[in-house]
Design a protein around this motif. Structure first.
Motif, PDB file in Angstrom:
ATOM      1  N   CYS A   1      21.223 -15.845 -56.703  1.00 39.84           N
ATOM      2  CA  CYS A   1      21.208 -15.429 -55.293  1.00 39.84           C
ATOM      3  C   CYS A   1      21.958 -16.472 -54.493  1.00 39.84           C
ATOM      4  CB  CYS A   1      19.767 -15.348 -54.773  1.00 39.84           C
ATOM      5  SG  CYS A   1      18.916 -13.858 -55.264  1.00 39.84           S
TER       6      CYS A   1
ATOM      7  N   ARG B   1      22.030 -15.618 -48.476  1.00 35.91           N
ATOM      8  CA  ARG B   1      21.029 -14.547 -48.475  1.00 35.91           C
ATOM      9  C   ARG B   1      19.624 -15.098 -48.261  1.00 35.91           C
ATOM     10  NH1 ARG B   1      22.674 -10.414 -53.361  1.00 35.91           N
ATOM     11  NH2 ARG B   1      24.664  -9.750 -52.471  1.00 35.91           N
TER      12      ARG B   1
ATOM     13  N   ALA C   1      17.280 -14.290 -44.989  1.00 34.96           N
ATOM     14  CA  ALA C   1      15.934 -13.734 -45.153  1.00 34.96           C
ATOM     15  C   ALA C   1      14.899 -14.647 -44.488  1.00 34.96           C
ATOM     16  CB  ALA C   1      15.613 -13.552 -46.630  1.00 34.96           C
TER      17      ALA C   1
ATOM     18  N   VAL D   1      15.193 -14.227 -40.647  1.00 35.36           N
ATOM     19  CA  VAL D   1      14.614 -12.963 -40.177  1.00 35.36           C
ATOM     20  C   VAL D   1      13.090 -13.041 -40.182  1.00 35.36           C
ATOM     21  CG1 VAL D   1      14.328 -10.518 -40.756  1.00 35.36           C
ATOM     22  CG2 VAL D   1      16.598 -11.550 -40.789  1.00 35.36           C
ATOM     23  N   ALA D   2      12.526 -13.609 -41.240  1.00 32.90           N
ATOM     24  CA  ALA D   2      11.068 -13.739 -41.317  1.00 32.90           C
ATOM     25  C   ALA D   2      10.545 -14.677 -40.229  1.00 32.90           C
ATOM     26  CB  ALA D   2      10.663 -14.245 -42.697  1.00 32.90           C
TER      27      ALA D   2
END
Length: 71
Positions: A10, A14, A18, A21-22
């Motif tokens: 990954c 990314r 993530a 956003v959290a």
């Protein structure tokens, strides 16, 4: 014929997106809760007026007429 093992990782971008956003979602929920709690009034409000100078006993300009206070 030879087998090859490919490892797909990954990307760091990314994971950071993530996490961002959290974090934004959690902060938004906490701010929404804090703002909602300060704007909701649970009971009737009362205003207390405190004057700087003491009022005299004859200074009462309100009159009771038929059990109703008229000022």
């Amino acid at each position: 014929m030879q087998a090859r093992l490919e490892i797909q990782r990954c990307s760091v971008v990314r994971i950071l997106v993530a996490f961002g956003v959290a974090a934004a979602l959690l902060i938004g929920l906490q701010l929404g809760y804090a703002l909602k709690a300060t704007t909701v009034i649970s009971g009737p409000s009362r205003v207390v007026v405190v004057s700087a100078q003491p009022s005299a006993q004859d200074d009462n300009r309100c009159v009771f007429i038929n059990r109703v206070k008229a000022c």
